[in-house]
Design a protein around this motif. Structure first.
Motif, short mmCIF file in Angstrom:
data_model
loop_
_atom_site.label_atom_id
_atom_site.label_comp_id
_atom_site.label_asym_id
_atom_site.label_seq_id
_atom_site.Cartn_x
_atom_site.Cartn_y
_atom_site.Cartn_z
N ALA A 3 -16.14 -11.76 -12.26
CA ALA A 3 -16.74 -10.68 -13.25
C ALA A 3 -15.67 -9.47 -13.43
CB ALA A 3 -17.99 -9.86 -12.54
N PHE A 4 -14.75 -9.33 -12.51
CA PHE A 4 -13.46 -8.46 -12.83
C PHE A 4 -12.73 -9.13 -14.03
CE2 PHE A 4 -13.89 -6.16 -8.73
CZ PHE A 4 -14.27 -4.85 -9.31
N ASN A 5 -12.29 -10.27 -13.98
CA ASN A 5 -11.56 -11.08 -14.59
C ASN A 5 -12.06 -11.17 -16.15
OD1 ASN A 5 -9.58 -11.60 -12.55
ND2 ASN A 5 -10.58 -13.52 -12.18
N ALA A 6 -13.36 -11.19 -16.19
CA ALA A 6 -14.09 -11.05 -17.58
C ALA A 6 -13.96 -9.65 -18.07
CB ALA A 6 -15.48 -11.48 -17.40
N LEU A 7 -14.17 -8.80 -16.98
CA LEU A 7 -14.03 -7.22 -17.73
C LEU A 7 -12.54 -6.63 -18.15
CD1 LEU A 7 -15.86 -4.56 -18.18
CD2 LEU A 7 -15.23 -4.26 -15.76
N LEU A 8 -11.47 -7.54 -17.77
CA LEU A 8 -10.22 -6.87 -17.63
C LEU A 8 -9.72 -6.70 -19.05
CD1 LEU A 8 -7.84 -6.41 -15.56
CD2 LEU A 8 -7.23 -8.61 -15.90
N LYS A 9 -9.77 -7.68 -19.84
CA LYS A 9 -9.40 -7.64 -21.17
C LYS A 9 -10.18 -6.57 -22.13
CE LYS A 9 -6.16 -8.79 -24.27
NZ LYS A 9 -4.67 -8.60 -23.92
N THR A 10 -11.28 -6.29 -21.98
CA THR A 10 -12.05 -5.51 -22.62
C THR A 10 -11.88 -4.06 -22.13
OG1 THR A 10 -14.08 -7.23 -23.09
CG2 THR A 10 -14.50 -4.84 -23.41
N LEU A 11 -11.51 -3.80 -20.84
CA LEU A 11 -11.20 -2.82 -20.27
C LEU A 11 -10.10 -2.06 -20.81
CD1 LEU A 11 -12.72 -0.85 -18.32
CD2 LEU A 11 -11.17 -1.57 -16.72
N HIS B 117 -15.00 2.79 -30.16
CA HIS B 117 -16.20 3.35 -30.33
C HIS B 117 -16.88 3.53 -28.84
CE1 HIS B 117 -17.31 -0.56 -31.81
NE2 HIS B 117 -18.21 -0.60 -30.78
N VAL B 118 -15.93 2.83 -27.92
CA VAL B 118 -16.73 2.49 -26.39
C VAL B 118 -15.78 3.14 -25.29
CG1 VAL B 118 -17.02 0.81 -25.01
CG2 VAL B 118 -17.55 0.27 -27.20
N MET B 119 -16.56 3.61 -24.51
CA MET B 119 -16.06 4.27 -23.39
C MET B 119 -16.65 3.79 -21.95
SD MET B 119 -16.28 8.12 -21.88
CE MET B 119 -15.56 9.05 -23.42
N PHE B 120 -15.53 3.34 -21.07
CA PHE B 120 -16.08 2.77 -19.77
C PHE B 120 -15.76 3.89 -18.66
CE2 PHE B 120 -15.24 -1.25 -21.96
CZ PHE B 120 -16.35 -1.89 -21.64
N ILE B 121 -16.90 4.07 -17.88
CA ILE B 121 -16.64 4.86 -16.74
C ILE B 121 -17.06 4.07 -15.25
CG2 ILE B 121 -17.42 7.20 -15.54
CD1 ILE B 121 -18.20 8.36 -18.51
N LEU B 122 -16.24 3.98 -14.43
CA LEU B 122 -16.32 3.21 -13.34
C LEU B 122 -16.67 4.10 -12.18
CD1 LEU B 122 -13.74 0.47 -14.07
CD2 LEU B 122 -16.08 0.69 -14.89
N ALA B 123 -17.57 3.91 -11.38
CA ALA B 123 -17.80 4.93 -10.21
C ALA B 123 -17.85 4.18 -9.10
CB ALA B 123 -18.79 5.68 -10.21
N THR B 124 -17.03 4.43 -7.72
CA THR B 124 -17.22 3.65 -6.50
C THR B 124 -16.81 4.55 -5.27
OG1 THR B 124 -15.99 1.63 -5.58
CG2 THR B 124 -14.58 3.22 -6.78
N SER C 105 -10.06 9.72 -22.91
CA SER C 105 -9.60 8.11 -22.54
C SER C 105 -10.73 7.19 -22.90
CB SER C 105 -8.91 8.13 -21.13
OG SER C 105 -8.70 6.77 -20.86
N HIS C 106 -10.21 5.83 -23.09
CA HIS C 106 -11.42 4.83 -23.13
C HIS C 106 -11.86 4.34 -21.85
CE1 HIS C 106 -7.65 2.41 -22.25
NE2 HIS C 106 -8.46 1.73 -21.79
N ALA C 107 -11.23 4.65 -20.70
CA ALA C 107 -11.79 4.17 -19.37
C ALA C 107 -11.42 5.10 -18.44
CB ALA C 107 -11.10 2.72 -19.13
N TYR C 108 -12.51 5.26 -17.48
CA TYR C 108 -12.33 6.58 -16.39
C TYR C 108 -12.64 5.79 -14.93
CZ TYR C 108 -11.48 10.40 -19.72
OH TYR C 108 -11.12 11.15 -20.80
N LEU C 109 -12.15 6.13 -14.04
CA LEU C 109 -12.27 5.55 -12.63
C LEU C 109 -12.70 6.97 -11.73
CD1 LEU C 109 -12.75 3.61 -10.48
CD2 LEU C 109 -10.31 3.74 -9.96
N PHE C 110 -14.03 6.92 -11.34
CA PHE C 110 -14.24 8.15 -10.37
C PHE C 110 -14.74 7.54 -9.19
CE2 PHE C 110 -16.51 10.66 -14.27
CZ PHE C 110 -15.41 10.79 -14.90
N ALA D 105 -5.99 -4.28 -8.60
CA ALA D 105 -4.93 -3.07 -9.13
C ALA D 105 -4.70 -3.11 -10.74
CB ALA D 105 -3.44 -3.33 -8.57
N THR D 106 -4.97 -4.25 -11.27
CA THR D 106 -5.05 -4.64 -12.59
C THR D 106 -6.18 -3.75 -13.39
OG1 THR D 106 -6.40 -6.57 -12.33
CG2 THR D 106 -4.11 -6.59 -12.56
N ILE D 107 -7.15 -3.48 -12.51
CA ILE D 107 -8.49 -2.71 -13.28
C ILE D 107 -7.92 -1.06 -12.96
CG2 ILE D 107 -10.96 -1.97 -12.51
CD1 ILE D 107 -10.79 -4.78 -13.92
N ILE D 108 -7.59 -0.85 -11.97
CA ILE D 108 -7.49 0.47 -11.69
C ILE D 108 -6.22 1.12 -12.60
CG2 ILE D 108 -6.26 2.14 -10.00
CD1 ILE D 108 -7.37 0.75 -7.84
#
Length: 592
Positions: A135-143, A149-156, A38-43, A164-167
């Motif tokens: 900052a979440f709003n700025a990240l939202l569309k890109t995420l 060629h880009v992968m995001f891995i979010l850790a929290t 996937s292009h985005a993961y949440l750990f 909820a829009t990020i998750i």
């Protein structure tokens, strides 16, 4: 050579090195093998469970020169440079320090450029919940729609703080706490390779202290091995970490079970002398009794807790307590633990909590059934009840004996009728042919009663009658419990320095006569009536009878008889009032 902390030296470099997260490892490896990354993961998950380590391993796996494959080779230049953090296309960003909208906008602008050294750009954003709303709003569309060629891995550690829009735009993986068995095995493996000698009990206790976090366990092991010069024992771990062995809690539990307060306070003082903190002792004791309750109620419960080292010892101790008492102990300790954070003297509160546990009865005391059939109902617990502990039972017997004595006095004084009710609740009628006569009591009459009768219509008496409502209000303001008894009386005469108050109920009169209550009333007399007055009391029926005799002509006096069922019309039942006074409304049940 510079020493590297154990948690850094033994940080997982491949998926197989990770402990306790097999459900996540298998999913990620299958995704890489099937090219469905996937292009985005949440750990998300507790601290020290491998979220950031898994993110770095995933970044190496998708960029490995010999892959992509289910495991990175950790030998090619890409893997080695990602491990050392020397590659620009794989960035680890600390959201706690870069939480503003400007940093995220800068990231968003750089995302569109293709990677220069590896296949994929990987952005690992640690503690992502710290980002601001902007900052979440700025990240939202890109995420949602990043370049291929880009992968995001979010850790929290706190996923509930993420929008909820990020998750919804990420594949979420929840890391769990590492089990006691898995941690102990990993610690033993590291000790063997590091040349550290460690007891199994010591490693198990270290794993318990880490609360499921592998990083915390390695930090504790590193600290203790440095102190003990590579020889780690159970007692050394306890001494270094300020821990308390389960044997100490077993001694506390035994003293509580036996009600030995002296022994209990000795054990507390011993713990304090060893430098233990009262709040930690109370918290660990709560866990101890929680485990006792689990073992007593659930078969095989020793597998449900990581704190039980010897299930057999816990089971023997659990058998000494009833379920009800264990529930009471856990509830009591939990309440005191909440109060501990505000306590000025935590040790004192800890001691009070333990003494409270000592005095708790083995079984709950059932409500007393105060039936109108007589004193026998007060003598025994309600049906189905269990006997109280010995001390509580003796106190209860003394209270009931006092109550029966008051009841007998009330019956002799005519305050309680001998009549009863039939099963249907109707008043039983005494046959007219053979009434049960009772002579109105003239006992406990005040001295100089004739003079009081003569003064009942005097100016002083009239003045007191007019101010009586003020007197009652003042008594209520002074002490509401005294007012509850005193309000049953009414002033009938004033003579010199005495106010005569007549009562309808014997119990109310007797309670008012108590020295402490009398003092309150006489103080109010002095403040509200203009001068000091003594309180003199008698029964209202005796006053009425004496007044009628005084008004009648000489020789016309006659003995006044009353039927038992007539007296029953008076609904005041003083022995019920006394029962409520002694035991409280919660423990008294009134039955017809």
């Amino acid at each position: 050579m510079e020493h590297i902390a154990l948690y850094r030296a033994w940080r997982p470099q491949s998926f197989q090195d990770m402990v306790g997260q097999q459900h996540i490892i298998q999913t990620l490896q299958n995704a890489i093998r099937e090219q469905r990354v996937s292009h985005a993961y949440l750990f998300s998950g507790p601290r020290g469970t491998g979220k950031t380590s898994a993110a770095k391993v995933l970044a190496k796996a998708v960029n490995c020169e010999r892959g992509p494959g289910p495991e990175p080779c950790n030998e090619c230049p890409s893997c080695l440079r990602i491990t050392s953090g020397n590659i620009m296309d794989v960035q680890e960003i600390d959201a706690a320090s870069n939480r503003g909208v400007e940093e995220i906008r800068d990231l968003r602008d750089k995302v569109k450029y293709a990677p220069t050294e590896v296949r994929r750009k990987v952005y690992i954003i640690d503690e992502v919940h710290m980002l601001t709303t902007e900052a979440f709003n700025a990240l939202l569309k890109t995420l949602e729609e990043p370049p291929p060629h880009v992968m995001f891995i979010l850790a929290t550690t706190e996923p509930h703080k993420l929008p909820a829009t990020i998750i919804s735009r990420c594949q979420r993986f929840d890391f769990r706490r590492v089990s006691l068995e898995e941690q102990s095995g990993r610690l033993a493996e590291i000790c063997q390779k590091e040349g550290i000698t460690a007891d199994a009990d010591a490693l198990q206790y270290i794993a318990r202290l880490s609360d499921g976090g592998m990083r915390d366990a390695l930090s504790i092991l590193d600290q203790i091995s440095s102190f003990t010069d590579g020889q780690v024992t159970y007692q050394q771990v306890l001494g270094m970490t300020g821990g308390i062995p389960s044997e100490q809690f077993a001694k506390l539990a035994t003293a509580i079970l036996e009600g030995d307060m002296g022994r209990l306070l000795e054990l507390v003082e011993q713990l304090m002398q060893e430098g233990k903190s009262a709040d930690k002792c109370l918290e660990n004791l709560l866990y101890y009794f929680r485990d006792l309750l689990m073992i007593k109620m659930v078969p095989g419960a020793d597998k449900l807790t990581d704190r039980v080292l010897n299930p057999a010892e816990f089971r023997d101790m659990a058998n000494g307590f009833s379920r009800e008492r264990l529930f009471q102990i856990v509830e009591t300790l939990n309440r005191y633990l909440g109060e501990m954070k505000y306590a000025t003297h935590p040790q004192t509160l800890f001691e009070v909590a333990l003494m409270k546990l000592c005095t708790m009865q083995q079984e709950a005391v059932p409500p007393l059934a105060a039936s109108s059939s007589g004193a026998d109902a007060l003598r025994e617990p309600a049906a189905g009840g269990q006997p109280a502990a010995a001390g509580e039972l003796e106190a209860l017997k003394r209270q009931i004996a006092a109550l029966e004595k008051k009841l007998e006095q009330a019956i002799q004084a005519g305050g309680v009728s001998g009549g009863g009710r039939d099963q249907g609740g109707a008043q039983r009628q005494t046959p007219a042919a053979s009434p049960a006569p009772r002579v109105s009591s003239s006992s406990k009459l005040p001295p100089q009663l004739d003079k009081f009768i003569a003064s009942k219509d005097s100016s002083d008496s009239n003045a007191v009658y007019k101010q009586w409502s003020t007197v009652l209000q003042a008594v209520k303001e002074e002490r509401v419990t005294v007012h509850a008894w005193f309000v049953d009386g009414e002033p009938v005469s004033v003579m010199d320095d005495a106010v005569l108050v007549a009562f309808k109920n014997t119990i109310h009169r007797d309670t008012t006569e108590k020295p402490a209550n009398r003092q309150v009333i006489e103080n109010v007399f002095a403040s509200r009536l203009g001068k000091p007055y003594r309180l003199v009391t008698m029964m209202l029926r005796d006053w009425n009878e004496a007044s009628q005799k005084s008004a009648a002509k000489p020789g016309s006096e006659e003995l006044r008889l009353e039927h038992e069922h007539d007296a029953a019309e008076d609904k005041s039942e003083p022995w019920i009032d006394e029962a409520i006074q002694l035991f409280g409304e919660d423990l008294v049940v009134i039955k017809e």
